[in-house]
Enzyme design. Structure first.
Site, mmCIF file in Angstrom:
data_model
loop_
_atom_site.group_PDB
_atom_site.id
_atom_site.type_symbol
_atom_site.label_atom_id
_atom_site.label_comp_id
_atom_site.label_asym_id
_atom_site.label_seq_id
_atom_site.Cartn_x
_atom_site.Cartn_y
_atom_site.Cartn_z
ATOM 1 N N GLY A 50 2.874 12.565 -1.023
ATOM 2 C CA GLY A 50 1.574 12.101 -1.493
ATOM 3 C C GLY A 50 1.775 10.816 -2.261
ATOM 4 O O GLY A 50 2.903 10.494 -2.671
ATOM 5 N N GLN A 55 -0.124 4.038 -8.231
ATOM 6 C CA GLN A 55 1.333 3.957 -8.101
ATOM 7 C C GLN A 55 1.778 2.667 -7.414
ATOM 8 O O GLN A 55 2.936 2.274 -7.541
ATOM 9 C CB GLN A 55 1.877 5.158 -7.326
ATOM 10 C CG GLN A 55 1.755 6.460 -8.093
ATOM 11 C CD GLN A 55 2.344 7.583 -7.292
ATOM 12 O OE1 GLN A 55 1.674 8.165 -6.441
ATOM 13 N NE2 GLN A 55 3.605 7.885 -7.542
ATOM 14 N N CYS A 103 8.145 12.883 -8.503
ATOM 15 C CA CYS A 103 7.161 11.815 -8.391
ATOM 16 C C CYS A 103 7.876 10.506 -8.073
ATOM 17 O O CYS A 103 8.928 10.229 -8.644
ATOM 18 C CB CYS A 103 6.395 11.696 -9.713
ATOM 19 S SG CYS A 103 5.117 10.441 -9.706
ATOM 20 N N LEU A 104 7.275 9.724 -7.179
ATOM 21 C CA LEU A 104 7.856 8.424 -6.843
ATOM 22 C C LEU A 104 7.894 7.499 -8.061
ATOM 23 O O LEU A 104 8.708 6.581 -8.119
ATOM 24 C CB LEU A 104 7.052 7.756 -5.721
ATOM 25 C CG LEU A 104 6.992 8.524 -4.397
ATOM 26 C CD1 LEU A 104 6.128 7.770 -3.395
ATOM 27 C CD2 LEU A 104 8.377 8.782 -3.841
ATOM 28 N N HIS A 145 -1.651 16.877 -8.154
ATOM 29 C CA HIS A 145 -0.697 15.890 -8.681
ATOM 30 C C HIS A 145 -1.256 14.477 -8.487
ATOM 31 O O HIS A 145 -1.225 13.655 -9.412
ATOM 32 C CB HIS A 145 0.638 16.070 -7.946
ATOM 33 C CG HIS A 145 1.699 15.076 -8.305
ATOM 34 N ND1 HIS A 145 2.805 15.417 -9.045
ATOM 35 C CD2 HIS A 145 1.835 13.756 -8.009
ATOM 36 C CE1 HIS A 145 3.574 14.342 -9.192
ATOM 37 N NE2 HIS A 145 3.008 13.319 -8.566
ATOM 38 N N GLU A 146 -1.777 14.200 -7.284
ATOM 39 C CA GLU A 146 -2.283 12.847 -6.995
ATOM 40 C C GLU A 146 -3.576 12.551 -7.754
ATOM 41 O O GLU A 146 -3.769 11.431 -8.238
ATOM 42 C CB GLU A 146 -2.467 12.644 -5.490
ATOM 43 C CG GLU A 146 -1.197 12.803 -4.661
ATOM 44 C CD GLU A 146 0.002 12.005 -5.137
ATOM 45 O OE1 GLU A 146 -0.164 10.957 -5.796
ATOM 46 O OE2 GLU A 146 1.142 12.429 -4.861
ATOM 47 N N HIS A 149 -2.840 11.351 -11.112
ATOM 48 C CA HIS A 149 -2.521 9.919 -11.171
ATOM 49 C C HIS A 149 -3.786 9.085 -11.365
ATOM 50 O O HIS A 149 -3.762 8.077 -12.074
ATOM 51 C CB HIS A 149 -1.822 9.455 -9.890
ATOM 52 C CG HIS A 149 -0.351 9.675 -9.884
ATOM 53 N ND1 HIS A 149 0.503 9.095 -10.790
ATOM 54 C CD2 HIS A 149 0.423 10.406 -9.056
ATOM 55 C CE1 HIS A 149 1.747 9.468 -10.521
ATOM 56 N NE2 HIS A 149 1.728 10.275 -9.469
#
Length: 159
Positions: A50, A55, A103-104, A145-146, A149
Site C-alpha cells: 500500500g 509518502q 512502512c516504506l 494504515h494508509e 497516513h
C-alpha cells in the site's frame, strides 16, 4: 515508462499533515491518473502492499491498497490494486486483531499494531465514481494504515 518517486521518511513534516481532499475538478484529470500510476510504480518497486500520496510528497487524500505476497509480506493474500480517492472509513468491527506492520516511510522497523478486523469504507475512483465496500483481514489492515497516513499518523505512533 516507470516513474519511481522518492519516499518521505519518518521525521519529515509532510508525514504529519492532514492531507487535502481531491477536488471535483481533479477527478478524471491527467494529473490524478499520473499520480496514481507513479504511486503504484513506487510501491511495487519498494515491495509495498500500500502507499499514500503524502509518502511521495503530495499532501492529497489518495491511497493505493495492493495486497500480494512479496519479500516484505510473504504471506499476504493476493488482491488487485485498488486506488482510493478521498477514502473515509465508515465503520470498524468491534473485533480487533494485532498484526505486524512495516512502512516504506519507516524502513527496517516493524511493530505489532492493533487494528479492526473488518472495516466499511467509502471512496471514489480516479474518475469520481463513489464506491462503498468492506475489507477484512490483511487488506483491512492496509486500508487503515494508509488512511492513517492521510491523517498524519504513522504506524510507530500506534505501537
Amino acid at each position: 515508462m516507470q516513474t519511481i518517486l522518492p519516499v518521505a521518511q519518518c521525521g519529515e513534516a509532510i508525514l504529519t499533515l492532514i492531507a487535502a481532499p481531491i477536488s471535483e475538478s481533479e477527478f478524471g484529470s491527467a494529473w490524478l491518473n499520473t499520480l496514481a500510476d507513479t504511486m503504484q510504480d513506487t510501491m511495487l518497486e519498494r515491495n509495498g502492499v500500500g502507499i499514500a500520496a503524502p509518502q511521495v510528497y503530495i499532501s492529497k487524500r489518495v491511497i493505493i491498497v495492493a495486497s500480494r505476497p512479496n519479500p516484505r509480506y510473504p504471506d499476504a493474500p493476493e488482491m488487485d490494486a485498488v486506488v482510493m480517492v478521498n477514502p473515509e472509513i465508515l465503520a470498524f468491527s468491534s473485533e480487533v486483531v494485532s498484526g505486524e506492520e512495516g512502512c516504506l516511510s519507516v524502513p527496517n522497523e516493524r511493530g505489532q499494531v492493533q487494528r479492526a478486523e473488518k472495516i466499511t469504507i467509502r471512496y471514489r475512483t480516479l474518475n469520481g465514481k463513489a464506491v462503498e465496500t468492506e475489507f477484512s483481514g490483511f487488506p483491512a489492515r492496509i486500508v487503515q494504515h494508509e488512511v492513517d497516513h492521510l491523517n498524519g499518523v504513522l504506524f510507530v505512533d500506534r505501537v
